[in-house]
Enzyme design. Structure first.
Site, PDB file in Angstrom:
ATOM      1  N   ASP A  12       1.561  -3.161   1.713  1.00  0.00           N
ATOM      2  CA  ASP A  12       1.729  -4.154   2.987  1.00  0.00           C
ATOM      3  C   ASP A  12       3.081  -4.987   2.797  1.00  0.00           C
ATOM      4  O   ASP A  12       3.388  -5.449   1.780  1.00  0.00           O
ATOM      5  CB  ASP A  12       0.477  -5.127   2.765  1.00  0.00           C
ATOM      6  N   ASP A  13       3.848  -4.737   4.107  1.00  0.00           N
ATOM      7  CA  ASP A  13       4.953  -5.409   4.103  1.00  0.00           C
ATOM      8  C   ASP A  13       6.126  -5.153   2.873  1.00  0.00           C
ATOM      9  O   ASP A  13       6.899  -6.092   2.526  1.00  0.00           O
ATOM     10  CB  ASP A  13       4.696  -7.109   4.036  1.00  0.00           C
ATOM     11  N   CYS A  18       1.862  -5.336  11.145  1.00  0.00           N
ATOM     12  CA  CYS A  18       0.774  -4.767  10.467  1.00  0.00           C
ATOM     13  C   CYS A  18       0.196  -4.099  11.490  1.00  0.00           C
ATOM     14  O   CYS A  18      -0.267  -2.848  11.210  1.00  0.00           O
ATOM     15  CB  CYS A  18      -0.051  -5.872   9.915  1.00  0.00           C
TER      16      CYS A  18
END
Ligand SMILES: *[C@@H]1O[C@H](CO)[C@@H](O)[C@H](O)[C@H]1NC(C)=O
Ligand SMILES: *[C@@H]1O[C@H](CO)[C@@H](O)[C@H](O)[C@H]1NC(C)=O
Ligand SMILES: *[C@@H]1O[C@H](CO)[C@@H](O)[C@H](O)[C@H]1NC(C)=O
Ligand SMILES: *[C@@H]1O[C@H](CO)[C@@H](O)[C@H](O)[C@H]1NC(C)=O
Ligand SMILES: *[C@@H]1O[C@H](CO)[C@@H](O)[C@H](O)[C@H]1NC(C)=O
Ligand SMILES: *[C@@H]1O[C@H](CO)[C@@H](O)[C@H](O)[C@H]1NC(C)=O
Ligand SMILES: *[C@@H]1O[C@H](CO)[C@@H](O)[C@H](O)[C@H]1NC(C)=O
Length: 413
Positions: A27-28, A63
């Protein structure tokens, strides 16, 4: 020699007409701020065993739109997922009816692939996200399609509820990445061996609140945010977006250094998880018939062009992602320059599984590129889109933006 190699690859592909897939999605996780440099095990066990796509990009640097695109092979304007809110189609009924049944996992499942899916989608956020201030207002939860586990609530690393097959289980001290690793190993051990599988493991790292595992707390005590040429750089000849305040970062950027260091430390547990998964596949003697795909939903910036930290922007820090793929027929230790975008991931997986790519997908299968020995360098235009998030209250007056709640949250003029 070349012919022999080709034959060998064909034989592997033939024997293994229905390979397994392990899809690890962080994530990220940026590429440009050197996040991969702390992931030695992943570089060795996936990177050196397969291909590293140097030019991998998302088509939406945020996201929910990006994950929806990765799942479906469709651009955000075709999934209708425009932001992280239900009103922006993130996990909306519209998504559940029109896109989810046609996601790569469900298409594989229909064709007899058993799978577990740990995915992350975002619920409607109560607070609007401000355009300039990097406020994380989204409320996220992880949802499982079949026999999986899902995090309830915001991204968290300790002290959370996890829903296992729909039943909430509270965990105080179990580091979430480690728990995901345990669940993944359980799945692999107990899997239905009558057919291949597709396993997605979506980690909380390196997302806010950037909490490393206790054992990794002080792994990089002296690490500071990367001072690359665009760090704290401002100029009036750049995009209006870059010229937004603050004009300069302050002298004391301890907070940015902490974010950077903590993010790197959260990735150490991911690196260990990758090692545990690969070793388990090896023990089970299925490593050779399993594609391992390692990537991220979008990149990140920390101090570039004087912006504190976040994603959501159309610049390299935010749109470039790590992408490593190993598996049957993939040449070892090749760094490939061929562009790979988020829309191509689902078509490529389907093609590797021997399933024809549906025409409604925007991406194309890059199977041939993946299995080729060449470090290709074909030029390609890539398309990146995002509509922003905001409200009349939070949109910076000097931006050339217009608020339009009837249509999209914010349209760029
Ligand atoms: C989702 O997207 C579709 C198509 O773009 C749109 O018609 C719909 O209003 C959107 N919102 C929700 C909540 O479904
Ligand atoms: C979750 O559901 C799957 C499929 O129904 C089942 O195989 C698995 O044992 C369940 N796991 C737990 C922990 O209940
Ligand atoms: C976990 O779920 C329980 C029961 O729904 C709830 O009372 C508690 O606040 C939740 N804890 C966290 C950390 O979300
Ligand atoms: C790691 O840091 C956290 C947060 O500061 C703290 O609660 C925890 O006790 C630390 N763990 C160790 C092993 O130092
Ligand atoms: C950022 O640039 C400003 C203006 O040159 C300077 O005062 C400040 O110390 C710089 N901050 C950092 C962390 O480099
Ligand atoms: C992979 O390639 C790099 C550079 O091309 C080389 O330095 C490294 O030793 C290779 N690693 C393996 C495991 O072959
Ligand atoms: C997300 O998109 C929807 C539909 O355009 C919009 O109504 C909503 O305000 C947006 N959410 C945010 C946080 O901007």
């Amino acid at each position: 020699m070349l012919v022999l190699k080709f034959l060998l690859i064909s034989i592997i592909i033939c024997i293994d007409a229905k390979p397994n897939f392990v899809f690890i999605l962080t994530d990220d996780q940026d590429l440009r701020l050197n996040s991969m440099t702390v992931m030695d095990k992943t570089l060795e066990l996936v990177g050196a065993k397969g291909k590293t796509f140097e030019n991998a990009f998302v088509s939406s640097p945020i996201c929910c739109p990006s994950r929806s695109t990765i799942l479906t092979g469709k651009y955000a304007h075709n999934t209708g997922v425009v932001n992280n809110s239900i009103s922006g189609n993130c996990s909306s009924v519209y998504w559940q009816q029109n896109s989810e049944p046609y996601s790569v996992a469900n298409l594989l499942k229909k064709r007899g692939l058993h799978h577990v899916l740990r995915w992350k989608v975002s619920k409607r956020s109560k607070n609007r996200v401000m355009v300039r201030k990097r406020v994380e207002a989204k409320n996220t939860y992880r949802r499982a399609t079949t026999g999986g586990s899902a995090l309830e609530g915001n991204s968290k690393y300790y002290n959370y509820n996890i829903s296992v097959n729909g039943t909430g289980v509270y965990h105080e001290d179990d580091y979430l990445t480690d728990l995901l690793a345990d669940h993944s190993l359980d799945f692999l051990r107990n899997r239905d061996t009558s057919g291949p599988f597709f396993m997605t493991v979506a980690t909380p790292a390196a997302h806010a609140p950037f909490t490393p595992a206790n054992r990794h707390n002080d792994s990089f005590p002296d690490l500071k945010a990367l001072r690359n040429p665009s760090f704290n750089y401002s100029s009036t000849d750049k995009h209006w977006l870059i010229q937004m305040p603050p004009k300069h970062l302050p002298e004391d950027v301890t907070i940015l250094d902490n974010v950077y260091r903590n993010r790197q430390e959260t990735l150490l547990a991911v690196d260990e998880m990758v090692e545990r998964i690969v070793k388990k596949l090896e023990d089970l003697e299925i490593l050779d018939e399993t594609y391992i795909i390692f990537s991220s939903d979008n990149g990140f910036h920390i101090g570039q062009f004087t912006q504190p930290w976040d994603k959501r922007e159309p610049y390299e820090t935010d749109i470039r992602i790590p992408l490593l793929i190993s598996g049957p027929g993939v040449p070892a230790n090749v760094s490939d320059r061929h562009p790979f975008t988020a829309i191509d991931i689902a078509p490529t997986i389907l093609d590797l599984a021997g399933i024809s790519v549906p025409s409604y997908m925007d991406g194309t299968s890059l199977k041939d590129v993946l299995l080729s020995d060449e470090a290709g360098s074909i030029a390609k235009h890539i398309f990146v889109e995002y509509w922003g998030e905001g409200s009349p209250r939070t949109v910076e007056k000097s931006c050339p933006w217009e608020y339009d709640d009837e249509n999209l949250a914010v349209s760029v003029l």
